[in-house]
Design a protein around this motif. Structure first.
Motif, short mmCIF file in Angstrom:
data_model
loop_
_atom_site.label_atom_id
_atom_site.label_comp_id
_atom_site.label_asym_id
_atom_site.label_seq_id
_atom_site.Cartn_x
_atom_site.Cartn_y
_atom_site.Cartn_z
N VAL A 14 0.64 -1.34 0.16
CA VAL A 14 -0.23 0.23 -0.44
C VAL A 14 0.86 1.46 0.23
CG1 VAL A 14 -2.29 1.06 1.52
CG2 VAL A 14 -1.97 -1.04 0.94
N VAL A 15 2.35 1.50 0.89
CA VAL A 15 2.97 2.09 0.43
C VAL A 15 3.20 2.97 -0.70
CG1 VAL A 15 3.02 2.04 3.21
CG2 VAL A 15 5.17 1.35 1.33
N LYS A 16 3.30 2.08 -1.45
CA LYS A 16 4.19 2.08 -2.64
C LYS A 16 3.23 2.53 -3.62
CE LYS A 16 7.10 -1.06 -2.73
NZ LYS A 16 7.67 -3.02 -2.70
N LYS A 17 2.35 2.61 -3.09
CA LYS A 17 0.38 3.15 -3.89
C LYS A 17 0.69 4.68 -3.13
CE LYS A 17 -1.18 -1.06 -4.79
NZ LYS A 17 -2.14 -2.28 -4.33
N ASN A 18 -0.57 5.27 -2.89
CA ASN A 18 -0.96 6.37 -2.75
C ASN A 18 -1.14 6.50 -1.52
OD1 ASN A 18 -1.12 8.82 -4.08
ND2 ASN A 18 -3.90 9.18 -3.46
N PHE A 19 -0.95 6.06 -0.22
CA PHE A 19 -0.41 6.12 1.08
C PHE A 19 -0.53 6.86 1.60
CE2 PHE A 19 0.11 5.11 5.35
CZ PHE A 19 -0.37 3.66 5.83
N TYR A 20 0.14 7.31 1.38
CA TYR A 20 0.80 8.35 2.68
C TYR A 20 0.09 9.80 2.01
CZ TYR A 20 5.06 6.11 4.27
OH TYR A 20 5.77 5.35 4.91
N SER A 235 -14.94 5.25 0.80
CA SER A 235 -15.05 4.62 -0.01
C SER A 235 -14.34 5.45 -1.43
CB SER A 235 -16.00 3.76 -1.08
OG SER A 235 -17.22 4.99 -1.32
N THR A 236 -14.25 6.35 -1.79
CA THR A 236 -12.93 6.78 -2.61
C THR A 236 -11.82 6.74 -2.80
OG1 THR A 236 -12.74 8.57 -2.35
CG2 THR A 236 -14.60 8.56 -3.92
N VAL A 237 -11.18 5.84 -1.21
CA VAL A 237 -10.14 5.85 -0.77
C VAL A 237 -9.14 4.06 -1.46
CG1 VAL A 237 -7.88 5.64 0.52
CG2 VAL A 237 -9.52 6.92 0.87
N LEU A 238 -8.36 4.25 -2.59
CA LEU A 238 -8.10 3.35 -2.83
C LEU A 238 -7.47 2.58 -2.75
CD1 LEU A 238 -8.58 3.59 -7.10
CD2 LEU A 238 -10.34 3.21 -5.23
N SER A 240 -6.44 -1.00 -1.57
CA SER A 240 -6.49 -2.18 -0.74
C SER A 240 -7.52 -2.71 -0.91
CB SER A 240 -6.42 -2.30 0.57
OG SER A 240 -7.03 -3.16 1.62
N ASP A 241 -7.99 -3.85 -0.81
CA ASP A 241 -9.30 -3.95 -1.52
C ASP A 241 -10.55 -3.93 -0.41
OD1 ASP A 241 -8.15 -6.03 0.95
OD2 ASP A 241 -8.59 -8.20 -0.31
N HIS A 242 -9.69 -3.10 1.12
CA HIS A 242 -10.33 -2.59 1.47
C HIS A 242 -10.86 -1.04 1.74
CE1 HIS A 242 -11.17 -5.63 5.06
NE2 HIS A 242 -10.76 -6.38 3.93
N CYS A 243 -11.65 -0.63 2.84
CA CYS A 243 -11.65 0.94 2.17
C CYS A 243 -11.71 1.50 3.46
CB CYS A 243 -12.53 1.75 0.97
SG CYS A 243 -13.83 1.72 2.15
N PRO A 244 -10.64 2.25 4.28
CA PRO A 244 -11.02 3.14 5.83
C PRO A 244 -12.33 3.14 5.20
CG PRO A 244 -9.23 4.82 3.76
CD PRO A 244 -10.30 3.62 2.74
N VAL A 245 -12.41 3.03 7.11
CA VAL A 245 -14.06 3.48 8.00
C VAL A 245 -13.70 4.49 8.68
CG1 VAL A 245 -14.67 2.35 7.32
CG2 VAL A 245 -13.34 2.24 8.85
N GLU A 246 -14.15 6.00 8.82
CA GLU A 246 -13.85 7.50 10.24
C GLU A 246 -15.02 6.81 10.92
OE1 GLU A 246 -13.10 10.71 7.81
OE2 GLU A 246 -14.88 11.26 8.38
#
Length: 252
Positions: A14-20, A235-238, A240-246
């Motif tokens: 994930v950190v190789k994608k858009n994580f930060y 749900s717009t955060v990509l 992973s196969d999961h998205c964050p919940v807040e």
């Protein structure tokens, strides 16, 4: 206070994608991750504003949880003190002034429910663990709890009745958790909202078609009900196969 929970399904990927960039934009006070899939020393996170706490599985490349927090906790505990459960890196408990944060990655019952007995044994002990914490301070529980509670919580509920994550036994265990004094915060704010999912299979264009499951949660002690401000599924955060919940809650 803004909290997020995210099953990243492999933190190094994930950190190789858009994580930060995603984390910077979300700007949460506390970030809870599940399924980090790494061992100590295998990654160095570039999060200077956060204290970092980890629980690793003994098995390499498996399970694992982490919490990154801007607020230093009073104490941190890995596991729940039961040997058969504590080798898989599934639990972190952080004590703060006014509450406990519990980050959980619940065991999957697996294909044909072959690990269901282990899962239900976990559920019973975990519910007791949370009840003991709740006697001391209110609890904010978050994580991938590996269950879609009601029919509304997954797209294809009719064909999943006996599958892992939607078996009658797992759903009943979640009901028992709520009945023991917890609130499913997303359903608190959106009791009837359909199509609200946090996990999608990588197969069959599931995410594109929103054929998902809501298995990632924030659940809080009922004594925190009047502190709840909002809950969301990002749900717009990509990545992973999961998205964050807040969860936004007034516990400072």
């Amino acid at each position: 206070m803004k909290l997020i929970s995210w099953n990243v399904n492999g933190l190094r990927a994930v950190v190789k994608k858009n994580f930060y960039e995603d984390i910077k934009q979300i700007d949460a006070d506390i970030i809870s991750l599940q399924e980090t899939k790494l061992q100590e020393g295998q990654i160095e996170m570039e999060l200077p504003d956060y204290y970092q706490y980890w629980n690793y599985a003994e098995k390499k490349g498996y399970s694992g949880v982490a919490v990154f927090t801007k607020i230093k906790p009073i104490s941190v505990k890995t596991g729940m003190g039961i040997a058969e459960f504590d080798t898989e890196g599934r639990l972190l408990t952080l004590e703060f002034d006014t509450f406990y944060l519990v980050n959980c990655y619940t065991p999957n019952a697996q294909v044909e429910l072959k690990r269901l007995d282990f899962r239900l044994d976990w559920e019973n002990h975990f519910r007791e663990y949370l009840a003991d914490l709740d006697k001391e301070k209110p609890v904010v529980l978050c994580g991938d709890l590996n269950v879609a509670h009601e029919n509304i919580d997954l797209k294809n509920w009719k064909t999943n009745r006996k599958n892992p994550g939607f078996s009658d036994q797992e759903r009943e265990a979640f009901t028992q958790l709520l009945d023991s004094g917890f609130i499913d915060t997303y359903r608190y704010f959106y009791p009837d909202k359909e199509g609200a999912y946090s996990w999608w299979s990588y197969r069959f264009n599931a995410r594109k078609n929103n054929a998902g499951w809501r298995i990632d949660y924030f659940c809080v002690s009922k004594q925190l009900e009047n502190k709840l401000q909002s809950a969301d599924i990002l749900s717009t955060v990509l990545g992973s196969d999961h998205c964050p919940v807040e969860l936004i809650i007034d516990v400072e």
